[in-house]
Design an enzyme around this catalytic site. Structure first.
Site, PDB file in Angstrom:
ATOM      1  CG  HIS A 206      -1.925   0.936   1.211  1.00 17.17           C
ATOM      2  ND1 HIS A 206      -1.563   2.444   1.387  1.00 17.17           N
ATOM      3  CD2 HIS A 206      -3.264   0.947   1.207  1.00 17.17           C
ATOM      4  CE1 HIS A 206      -2.827   2.956   1.471  1.00 17.17           C
ATOM      5  NE2 HIS A 206      -3.613   2.385   1.265  1.00 17.17           N
ATOM      6  CB  CYS A 244      -4.236   3.899  -1.978  1.00 16.92           C
ATOM      7  SG  CYS A 244      -5.452   4.645  -0.715  1.00 16.92           S
ATOM      8  CG  HIS A 271      -7.450   0.691  -1.248  1.00 15.46           C
ATOM      9  ND1 HIS A 271      -6.355   0.959  -0.017  1.00 15.46           N
ATOM     10  CD2 HIS A 271      -7.667  -0.626  -1.156  1.00 15.46           C
ATOM     11  CE1 HIS A 271      -6.606  -0.142   0.601  1.00 15.46           C
ATOM     12  NE2 HIS A 271      -6.941  -1.052  -0.088  1.00 15.46           N
ATOM     13  CG  ASP A 316      -9.556   3.560   1.056  1.00 15.39           C
ATOM     14  OD1 ASP A 316      -9.869   3.199   2.137  1.00 15.39           O
ATOM     15  OD2 ASP A 316      -8.479   3.789   0.699  1.00 15.39           O
ATOM     16  CG  HIS A 317     -10.364   6.307   4.414  1.00 14.13           C
ATOM     17  ND1 HIS A 317      -9.215   7.117   4.589  1.00 14.13           N
ATOM     18  CD2 HIS A 317     -10.041   5.060   4.883  1.00 14.13           C
ATOM     19  CE1 HIS A 317      -8.450   6.167   5.152  1.00 14.13           C
ATOM     20  NE2 HIS A 317      -8.768   5.032   4.957  1.00 14.13           N
ATOM     21  CE1 TYR A 330     -11.858   1.250   5.725  1.00 11.73           C
ATOM     22  CE2 TYR A 330     -10.616   2.679   7.319  1.00 11.73           C
ATOM     23  CZ  TYR A 330     -10.673   1.819   6.432  1.00 11.73           C
ATOM     24  OH  TYR A 330      -9.418   1.870   5.537  1.00 11.73           O
TER      25      TYR A 330
END
Ligand code: DNO
Length: 362
Positions: A206, A244, A271, A316-317, A330
């Site tokens: 990542h 990401c 991501h 993702d977030h 999350y």
């Protein structure tokens, strides 16, 4: 594109697997044993517990995020061999339950870092926020002192119970350079990738979040050039990246679309999320929608589509919306909305590609 959803485990997540399986197009969970310390071998009984829960919900568990790397491996200490051995044993066990991708990171001391986990935004939702000036020029030892002296001063990741541990690590990293980190990650890859290949598991590092050094700690997975260098350290499809968009997108100089085209075959896990980067370098996480942030999410999904991306993908977030009480970043709601946006883009690209083919056939 195979959609998966991060889930922190029974009793550790506000979201249930029944909720996850109702999100359109989600086939599996992205999971980990969050209570096993970095460096320890994962116990098979606990792995089987997650498998049983996923099986009951009809979800697969092919993607693990993360099997974390012990700091001694990043520091290149002699004790690293023991932790690398444990890592190999964990890989073998994960293969037994059908795991295909392991996401991990090589960031010293901290994983992702923000200065505010609940920054209020104009529409009343809250989101993860990074205030650059708060972090820049901080001497970590000075920060520890300030927190000790003033109990109201806080920063995510700097909770009082972690201070002693943090101070020790900062001591250990004194003098460790980016080149040292490159050497240590190479040592790790040389040991781990052959084992991952034997078990048909693709390792996916990542990027660093944010993608620049913080508190004087080196960070290396930050840019296109560095990712290229990383992939060349061990040239195998089993040595890949988790691309990401939000982490890399915090630096507007990162051309993520170009990275997708260049590294497509080495991205087993994507991501996808958006951030809005401000002129002073601060950034806030936004909805996934392209217009809401500064990352071209529509272009990114288009680039994956052009490359016939068949890897795993997760939103993702998300922001915290509709008063949801959840782990920072999350929640269920905003990530589920994100998924629908990603599917909308993907399906539109698929349809227009089909139409184009038809026109060409005529
Ligand atoms: C943040 C995540 C990271 C990521 C790890 C991968 O939400 O994307 O915490 O899981 O850095 O090892």
């Amino acid at each position: 594109m195979k959609m998966v959803f991060r889930w922190f485990g029974e009793g550790n997540d506000t979201i249930t697997l029944d909720q996850v399986r109702q999100i359109p197009g989600v086939e599996g969970i992205v999971w980990a044993l969050h209570d096993v310390p970095a460096g320890d071998e994962w116990p098979i009984e606990k792995i089987m517990e997650v498998k049983a829960a996923a099986d009951r919900a009809g979800l697969h568990l092919k993607v693990v995020e993360s099997v974390n790397i012990h700091e001694d491996i990043k520091l290149g200490l002699p004790s690293r061999d023991t932790y690398i051995d444990n890592y190999k044993k964990t890989i073998a066990k994960l293969a037994q339950v059908g795991v295909k991708v392991i996401c991990y990171n090589f960031m010293p001391v901290f994983d992702w870092l923000r200065t505010d986990l609940h920054k209020e935004t104009d529409d009343g939702s809250t989101a993860l926020f990074y205030e650059k000036s708060k972090i820049e020029n901080i001497d970590p030892f000075e920060l520890v002192k300030q927190i000790n002296e003033n109990s109201t001063l806080t920063m995510p990741g700097w909770e009082p119970e972690r201070l002693q541990y943090l101070t020790g690590l900062f001591e250990a990293y004194r003098g460790v350079t980016e080149e040292d980190l490159w050497e240590n990650v190479k040592y790790f890859l040389d040991e781990i990738i052959p084992v991952a290949a034997e078990h048909d598991i693709r390792m996916a590092i990542h990027p660093d979040d944010p993608p620049w050094p913080i508190f004087g700690l080196p960070r290396i997975i930050t840019s296109r050039d560095n990712i290229r260098r990383f992939l060349q350290l061990y040239d195998s499809p089993y040595n890949g990246i988790t691309l990401c968009s939000g982490s890399l997108g915090a630096n507007p100089g990162n051309d993520i679309i170009a990275m997708i085209h260049e590294f497509a075959g080495r991205i087993p896990f994507a991501h996808i999320r958006n951030v809005r980067v401000f002129e002073n370098g601060d950034f806030i996480e936004t909805s996934h929608r392209t217009q809401d942030g500064t990352v071209d999410i529509a272009g990114i999904v288009g680039a994956y589509h052009e490359n016939n991306y068949e890897g795993f993908c997760r939103p993702d977030h998300g922001r915290h919306i509709w008063n949801e009480q959840c782990r920072p970043g999350y929640g269920l709601f905003d990530r589920a909305l994100g998924i629908m946006y990603l599917w909308g883009l993907w399906d539109a690209y698929s349809r227009s590609a089909r139409m184009e083919r038809k026109v060409n056939e005529r």
